[in-house]
Design a protein around this motif. Sequence first.
Motif, PDB file in Angstrom:
ATOM      1  N   ASP A 136       0.853  -1.187   0.000  1.00 47.47           N
ATOM      2  CA  ASP A 136       0.000   0.000   0.000  1.00 47.47           C
ATOM      3  C   ASP A 136       0.889   1.236   0.000  1.00 47.47           C
ATOM      4  O   ASP A 136       0.975   1.959   0.995  1.00 47.47           O
ATOM      5  N   THR A 137       1.565   1.466  -1.098  1.00 51.90           N
ATOM      6  CA  THR A 137       2.481   2.584  -1.206  1.00 51.90           C
ATOM      7  C   THR A 137       2.165   3.357  -2.473  1.00 51.90           C
ATOM      8  O   THR A 137       1.895   2.749  -3.518  1.00 51.90           O
ATOM      9  N   PRO A 138       2.146   4.687  -2.426  1.00 52.36           N
ATOM     10  CA  PRO A 138       1.828   5.465  -3.624  1.00 52.36           C
ATOM     11  C   PRO A 138       3.011   5.527  -4.587  1.00 52.36           C
ATOM     12  O   PRO A 138       4.174   5.610  -4.159  1.00 52.36           O
ATOM     13  N   HIS A 139       2.714   5.509  -5.866  1.00 56.62           N
ATOM     14  CA  HIS A 139       3.784   5.527  -6.866  1.00 56.62           C
ATOM     15  C   HIS A 139       4.487   6.874  -6.926  1.00 56.62           C
ATOM     16  O   HIS A 139       5.568   6.986  -7.517  1.00 56.62           O
ATOM     17  N   THR A 140       3.902   7.900  -6.317  1.00 58.34           N
ATOM     18  CA  THR A 140       4.446   9.251  -6.375  1.00 58.34           C
ATOM     19  C   THR A 140       5.503   9.514  -5.326  1.00 58.34           C
ATOM     20  O   THR A 140       6.124  10.578  -5.331  1.00 58.34           O
ATOM     21  N   ARG A 141       5.716   8.597  -4.407  1.00 57.52           N
ATOM     22  CA  ARG A 141       6.673   8.792  -3.326  1.00 57.52           C
ATOM     23  C   ARG A 141       7.885   7.879  -3.541  1.00 57.52           C
ATOM     24  O   ARG A 141       7.814   6.906  -4.290  1.00 57.52           O
ATOM     25  N   PRO A 142       9.009   8.177  -2.872  1.00 53.05           N
ATOM     26  CA  PRO A 142      10.158   7.279  -2.964  1.00 53.05           C
ATOM     27  C   PRO A 142       9.773   5.851  -2.576  1.00 53.05           C
ATOM     28  O   PRO A 142       8.967   5.634  -1.680  1.00 53.05           O
ATOM     29  N   VAL A 143      10.355   4.894  -3.268  1.00 56.61           N
ATOM     30  CA  VAL A 143      10.025   3.487  -3.036  1.00 56.61           C
ATOM     31  C   VAL A 143      10.602   3.038  -1.697  1.00 56.61           C
ATOM     32  O   VAL A 143      11.814   3.148  -1.470  1.00 56.61           O
ATOM     33  N   PRO A 144       9.768   2.517  -0.785  1.00 60.10           N
ATOM     34  CA  PRO A 144      10.306   2.002   0.481  1.00 60.10           C
ATOM     35  C   PRO A 144      11.137   0.743   0.241  1.00 60.10           C
ATOM     36  O   PRO A 144      10.704  -0.161  -0.484  1.00 60.10           O
ATOM     37  N   VAL A 145      12.305   0.688   0.807  1.00 64.13           N
ATOM     38  CA  VAL A 145      13.160  -0.498   0.720  1.00 64.13           C
ATOM     39  C   VAL A 145      13.547  -0.902   2.138  1.00 64.13           C
ATOM     40  O   VAL A 145      14.128  -0.104   2.882  1.00 64.13           O
ATOM     41  N   SER A 146      13.227  -2.128   2.507  1.00 64.59           N
ATOM     42  CA  SER A 146      13.532  -2.650   3.835  1.00 64.59           C
ATOM     43  C   SER A 146      14.690  -3.626   3.755  1.00 64.59           C
ATOM     44  O   SER A 146      14.783  -4.418   2.815  1.00 64.59           O
ATOM     45  N   GLY A 147      15.558  -3.566   4.747  1.00 65.88           N
ATOM     46  CA  GLY A 147      16.647  -4.521   4.851  1.00 65.88           C
ATOM     47  C   GLY A 147      16.474  -5.365   6.094  1.00 65.88           C
ATOM     48  O   GLY A 147      16.328  -4.820   7.193  1.00 65.88           O
ATOM     49  N   VAL A 148      16.438  -6.694   5.937  1.00 68.04           N
ATOM     50  CA  VAL A 148      16.245  -7.591   7.072  1.00 68.04           C
ATOM     51  C   VAL A 148      17.278  -8.709   7.043  1.00 68.04           C
ATOM     52  O   VAL A 148      17.832  -9.045   5.995  1.00 68.04           O
ATOM     53  N   THR A 149      17.524  -9.276   8.201  1.00 68.90           N
ATOM     54  CA  THR A 149      18.457 -10.385   8.340  1.00 68.90           C
ATOM     55  C   THR A 149      17.995 -11.253   9.498  1.00 68.90           C
ATOM     56  O   THR A 149      17.305 -10.780  10.410  1.00 68.90           O
ATOM     57  N   SER A 150      18.391 -12.513   9.471  1.00 71.84           N
ATOM     58  CA  SER A 150      18.093 -13.424  10.577  1.00 71.84           C
ATOM     59  C   SER A 150      19.223 -13.483  11.591  1.00 71.84           C
ATOM     60  O   SER A 150      19.108 -14.161  12.612  1.00 71.84           O
ATOM     61  N   ASP A 151      20.307 -12.794  11.314  1.00 69.20           N
ATOM     62  CA  ASP A 151      21.498 -12.822  12.158  1.00 69.20           C
ATOM     63  C   ASP A 151      21.527 -11.561  13.013  1.00 69.20           C
ATOM     64  O   ASP A 151      21.631 -10.444  12.489  1.00 69.20           O
ATOM     65  N   ALA A 152      21.446 -11.724  14.317  1.00 64.11           N
ATOM     66  CA  ALA A 152      21.420 -10.573  15.214  1.00 64.11           C
ATOM     67  C   ALA A 152      22.697  -9.745  15.109  1.00 64.11           C
ATOM     68  O   ALA A 152      22.653  -8.509  15.164  1.00 64.11           O
ATOM     69  N   ASP A 153      23.859 -10.402  14.953  1.00 58.29           N
ATOM     70  CA  ASP A 153      25.117  -9.671  14.832  1.00 58.29           C
ATOM     71  C   ASP A 153      25.148  -8.840  13.559  1.00 58.29           C
ATOM     72  O   ASP A 153      25.594  -7.686  13.559  1.00 58.29           O
ATOM     73  N   VAL A 154      24.685  -9.430  12.447  1.00 61.46           N
ATOM     74  CA  VAL A 154      24.640  -8.697  11.182  1.00 61.46           C
ATOM     75  C   VAL A 154      23.671  -7.522  11.283  1.00 61.46           C
ATOM     76  O   VAL A 154      23.933  -6.430  10.771  1.00 61.46           O
ATOM     77  N   ALA A 155      22.547  -7.736  11.960  1.00 59.62           N
ATOM     78  CA  ALA A 155      21.566  -6.661  12.126  1.00 59.62           C
ATOM     79  C   ALA A 155      22.180  -5.473  12.857  1.00 59.62           C
ATOM     80  O   ALA A 155      21.974  -4.315  12.467  1.00 59.62           O
ATOM     81  N   ARG A 156      22.943  -5.743  13.915  1.00 55.98           N
ATOM     82  CA  ARG A 156      23.572  -4.656  14.664  1.00 55.98           C
ATOM     83  C   ARG A 156      24.676  -3.983  13.854  1.00 55.98           C
ATOM     84  O   ARG A 156      24.788  -2.754  13.829  1.00 55.98           O
ATOM     85  N   ARG A 157      25.461  -4.797  13.176  1.00 62.05           N
ATOM     86  CA  ARG A 157      26.615  -4.248  12.454  1.00 62.05           C
ATOM     87  C   ARG A 157      26.198  -3.393  11.265  1.00 62.05           C
ATOM     88  O   ARG A 157      26.817  -2.366  10.984  1.00 62.05           O
ATOM     89  N   LEU A 158      25.149  -3.802  10.564  1.00 65.12           N
ATOM     90  CA  LEU A 158      24.730  -3.091   9.357  1.00 65.12           C
ATOM     91  C   LEU A 158      23.486  -2.247   9.565  1.00 65.12           C
ATOM     92  O   LEU A 158      22.937  -1.719   8.596  1.00 65.12           O
ATOM     93  N   ASP A 159      23.034  -2.136  10.798  1.00 58.60           N
ATOM     94  CA  ASP A 159      21.857  -1.332  11.127  1.00 58.60           C
ATOM     95  C   ASP A 159      20.636  -1.792  10.330  1.00 58.60           C
ATOM     96  O   ASP A 159      19.966  -1.009   9.648  1.00 58.60           O
ATOM     97  N   LEU A 160      20.345  -3.092  10.420  1.00 60.33           N
ATOM     98  CA  LEU A 160      19.213  -3.685   9.723  1.00 60.33           C
ATOM     99  C   LEU A 160      18.192  -4.202  10.723  1.00 60.33           C
ATOM    100  O   LEU A 160      18.479  -4.294  11.930  1.00 60.33           O
ATOM    101  N   GLU A 161      17.017  -4.543  10.228  1.00 60.35           N
ATOM    102  CA  GLU A 161      16.000  -5.142  11.078  1.00 60.35           C
ATOM    103  C   GLU A 161      16.273  -6.642  11.213  1.00 60.35           C
ATOM    104  O   GLU A 161      16.661  -7.296  10.241  1.00 60.35           O
ATOM    105  N   GLU A 162      16.058  -7.167  12.403  1.00 53.56           N
ATOM    106  CA  GLU A 162      16.176  -8.608  12.598  1.00 53.56           C
ATOM    107  C   GLU A 162      14.818  -9.242  12.348  1.00 53.56           C
ATOM    108  O   GLU A 162      13.814  -8.829  12.914  1.00 53.56           O
ATOM    109  N   SER A 163      14.789 -10.244  11.489  1.00 57.44           N
ATOM    110  CA  SER A 163      13.525 -10.842  11.081  1.00 57.44           C
ATOM    111  C   SER A 163      12.827 -11.539  12.246  1.00 57.44           C
ATOM    112  O   SER A 163      13.440 -12.321  12.964  1.00 57.44           O
ATOM    113  N   ARG A 164      11.538 -11.235  12.399  1.00 55.83           N
ATOM    114  CA  ARG A 164      10.706 -11.893  13.402  1.00 55.83           C
ATOM    115  C   ARG A 164       9.498 -12.555  12.742  1.00 55.83           C
ATOM    116  O   ARG A 164       8.596 -13.021  13.438  1.00 55.83           O
ATOM    117  N   TYR A 165       9.503 -12.627  11.428  1.00 53.71           N
ATOM    118  CA  TYR A 165       8.334 -13.139  10.718  1.00 53.71           C
ATOM    119  C   TYR A 165       8.123 -14.631  10.965  1.00 53.71           C
ATOM    120  O   TYR A 165       9.073 -15.401  11.051  1.00 53.71           O
TER     121      TYR A 165
END
Length: 367
Positions: A136-165
């Motif tokens: 649900d994102t409008p085409h007129t705005r910048p495209v949202p891009v999410s970065g996720v990882t399952s590795d807690a260390d990688v999430a902290r090091r690269l400032d990413l979200e840790e997957s909880r899905y």
Amino acid sequence: MIELEGVPELIDPVMVAAFEGWNDAGDAASAAVAHLDREWKGEVFAALDAEDYYDFQVNRPTVFLENGVRKITWPTTRLSVVRVGDADGKGNPRDLVLVRGIEPSMRWRSFCNELLGFAHELGVEMVVVLGSLLGDTPHTRPVPVSGVTSDADVARRLDLEESRYEGPTGIVGILQEACTHAGVPAVSLWAAVPHYVSQPPNPKATLALLNRLEDLLDLRIPLGELTEDARAWQLGVDQLAAEDSEVAEYVQSLEEARDTAELPEASGEAIAREFERYLRRRDPQAGPGVGSEGGVADGRDSSYLRDPASGRTRHPRAASKEPREPRSPEESGPPPKAADGPAPGEGTGEDGGHTDADGPEDPGTER
């Protein structure tokens, strides 16, 4: 044992992968890897055996003529290598292993293990999997891009979200988990494609993924004509939306919801990130244009908002004027039928999942 002949020793290699199908709304992710392969003239060094992973009644081979001789191209996943001669703007080279294929029909664990075998033999330091989803994102705005990882260390090091899905997933989620269990750092980057304009191509979403990949790997990616294509795509969708008052009203409601949600994010960090990208692109060797996700230029054809079968304009959930809370395709099931025409995503050659604009796996999942 994987034998790699003719592949030189790689420099700080990173594997970048994308797969057509459920994880590839608007073909944005596969187009991003194809762009890298094309701009840096990738050399294919391996292809997985199509017999092991694909149902040819689902992904059919194609026949073509070459110098009067009939040949067959089988659906598969190919690996190529590219060397970025000046990866960081300081003359330091780096290699990318590009994986581009189709989501396999069967034997996903063996498929991932084979890719990890190549990663091990090539000394890959990290795996980045690209995906795109309906949101649900409008085409007129910048495209949202999410970065996720399952590795807690990688999430902290690269400032990413840790997957909880938790829930059904696609090959992107399976490959990321396989990497994590094998001790290989893995990240997935997800671009949100407007569900009401889901037909491929979507150069604006492809551009957004490449910009985020630049930030993640500290690379300079030549964009070629992609920036102008993104502007032309947006203008084409603008023109089509303006022809239908219900679509225009719906887009406006998405814009208002997006602007309200992101008002606190107009932060110094976001501005600094864009400025760093601008500085990278001041070097003429980095490719033309600033990696903007907005702007418009020439128009595109009228297929973006129309049913390819009937030619009728789509009316994305016109009965609901209030934007809904974003949902993942696994939580919601197949997307609802539009008021006039097929559900968003039909006719795209994909499974038509629907999810939110904030990213999959953790805040949503693959389409």
